[in-house]
Design an enzyme around this catalytic site. Structure first.
Site, PDB file in Angstrom:
ATOM      1  N   LYS A 149       0.861  -1.179   0.000  1.00  0.00           N
ATOM      2  CA  LYS A 149       0.000   0.000   0.000  1.00  0.00           C
ATOM      3  C   LYS A 149       0.903   1.236   0.000  1.00  0.00           C
ATOM      4  CE  LYS A 149      -2.004  -3.116   3.191  1.00  0.00           C
ATOM      5  NZ  LYS A 149      -2.756  -3.910   2.302  1.00  0.00           N
ATOM      6  N   HIS A 189      -5.741  -1.782  12.010  1.00  0.00           N
ATOM      7  CA  HIS A 189      -5.071  -2.405  10.870  1.00  0.00           C
ATOM      8  C   HIS A 189      -3.610  -1.984  10.765  1.00  0.00           C
ATOM      9  CE1 HIS A 189      -4.835  -3.060   6.296  1.00  0.00           C
ATOM     10  NE2 HIS A 189      -5.124  -4.247   6.802  1.00  0.00           N
TER      11      HIS A 189
END
Length: 497
Positions: free
Chosen positions: A206, A418
């Site tokens: 990411k 997360h």
């Protein structure tokens, strides 16, 4: 007619081939041969010296790096004179208030939009999957508005002829999103990378690279829930082309593997190599603060020459710690997670134990606990905490972080921490991988390692590792962080507060 070069060769070789007949001729012959050997040796030495003085051959992107004056720091790294700036960013799920006055980072949604505001030429995005609108997952909830605003911003950039390249996983666990179709219709280039066929993993990275000068890296996918319903942490680095173009090389490894029938190269071409790594970090002033930084990557098959492996980066940060290691991760398994049968893999677990037991490092591990937590994780967490023995100066503490679901139960795969980061007194590590074997051996990920030293001439400046420590301690001391003997004992991960 004999050419001059041929004559020179004959002059050198002929004395070696002639057989002398007398003692005097033999002595003269030996002197000739020794003289020839001496000349050849001197010539070879001179040639070697001249070659040694040549600059190293250029690598990919060096034509851009030359725009910024640099000078070598030898084995310690490379100094830059750019005005790099690092900003920690995070998202806090709705209805998860922190205590008044608690430390905080820049809100992720705001930071992403500001980063896109800087775009003048290109935006490259690596993300596991895309789900920026409520309809993507069949949910009608007002908290999806920030994701939808982000998608609209990306479309506006394409309308301004700013190029956009997206590397995403194929397949993903998410339903097929229309987001990428919308962007592709406006000119975005999209490649779906089937790492399962190549490494038996997924593209789980990411990060963004904007204009080859700015980067984002962190735990957040391109998902509206990452902005309003999931706890995330990352970093944005502005005006740092050396780091940005280095991370771009990792993006390019995905890009070339996203073409049909792509195969992993036995050796990555030279233009993918990195000259910034844990042995030669980038060194420079970030907002006036002396900083060392580099990017790591996983799996090893996607680490061209010079790229530090993500696991090696984590272990190096742990091994350098002398006071504390604080880590916040979603999953913690000293095993594989996606192979059958599972394999035992205690590499990170052993490193934490060794730091606590052998060096007296204070270890704190904060692990997510949510509706999708695998309860088989708890014996590993309890085993790690059982090592703690204050009387022997062995300190290992483990907690789980529970995000209350509240009135958001209609939103699947949300209400969870997360984040994937670690901090010591020496360095900050911000990554994209959960802590189990597969994420380092077969699944793609990246990590950012940063170490700063606040100069005594700048009072009030807070190094990034201190900023990250404060954020960790905020979460650790919050009422959402529960000891293993508390609510999490039932392993249902349902908030009881």
């Amino acid at each position: 007619r004999t050419k001059p070069l041929q004559k020179a060769v004959v002059a050198i070789v002929w004395p070696c081939c002639v057989q002398p007949h007398s003692t005097q001729e033999r002595a003269q012959h030996e002197l000739q041969v020794l003289g020839i050997l001496a000349v050849l040796g001197l010539g070879a030495g001179t040639l070697f010296y001249l070659l040694w003085q040549l600059p190293p051959p250029p690598t990919w992107g060096q034509e851009h790096l030359e725009e910024v004056p640099t000078r070598s720091w030898g084995p310690l790294g490379q100094e830059v004179t750019e005005s790099c700036q690092l900003v920690l960013v995070e998202s806090i799920p709705q209805d998860l208030p922190s205590a008044a006055g608690s430390p905080s980072a820049q809100p992720l949604a705001q930071a992403w939009l500001q980063l896109l505001d800087t775009a003048q030429e290109s935006v490259h995005v690596a993300s596991y999957y895309w789900s920026l609108t409520g309809p993507d997952i069949g949910v009608n909830d007002s908290s999806s508005q920030l994701g939808e605003a982000l998608l609209q911003k990306l479309q506006q950039l394409l309308d301004r002829n700013i190029s956009m390249a997206v590397a995403t996983s194929d397949p993903t666990l998410a339903r097929e999103s229309t987001d990428l179709e919308v962007l592709a219709a406006r000119g975005a280039q999209v490649r779906r990378v089937h790492l399962g066929r190549l490494t038996r993993g997924v593209l789980h990275s990411k990060f963004w690279v904007v204009d080859g000068r700015h980067v984002y890296v962190g735990s957040a996918n391109m998902d509206w829930r990452s902005l309003t319903q999931v706890k995330e942490l990352g970093a944005i680095i502005y005006n740092c082309s050396h780091l940005a173009q280095d991370l771009e090389k990792t993006f390019q490894t995905y890009w070339v593997l996203g073409v049909p029938h792509a195969v992993l190269p036995k050796t990555w071409p030279r233009n993918f190599s990195s000259h910034i790594n844990r042995f030669q970090p980038l060194r420079g002033l970030f907002d006036g603060v002396p900083t060392m930084a580099y990017f790591s990557a996983s799996p090893p098959a996607l680490c061209p020459r010079g790229r530090t492996r993500d696991l090696d980066a984590l272990l190096a940060v742990m091994e350098a710690a002398q006071e504390f290691i604080y880590a916040s991760v979603m999953d913690y398994f000293p095993t594989t997670r996606f192979t059958h049968p599972a394999r035992y893999w205690p590499v990170l677990d052993n490193a934490l134990r060794a730091a606590a037991f052998s060096r007296g490092v204070h270890v704190r591990l904060l692990v997510s606990c949510w509706l999708n937590t695998d309860p088989t994780m708890f014996p590993y967490l309890r085993s790690l905490q059982a090592l703690s023995n204050p009387s022997a100066n062995v300190s290992v503490d483990v907690k789980v972080f529970i995000v209350p679901v509240g009135n958001h139960s209609n939103i699947p795969f949300s209400r969870v921490s997360h984040s994937k980061f670690m901090v010591t007194e020496e360095a900050a590590y911000i990554g994209t991988s959960n802590w189990s074997e597969d994420y380092f051996s077969s699944t793609s990920g990246v990590g950012l390692v940063v170490s700063q030293r606040a100069p005594s001439t700048q009072p009030g400046v807070t190094p990034v590792q201190e900023q990250l420590r404060q954020l960790f301690e905020r979460d650790w001391s919050s009422r959402y962080a529960v000891g293993l003997d508390g609510q999490a004992q039932g392993q249902d991960c349902v908030w009881q507060g």
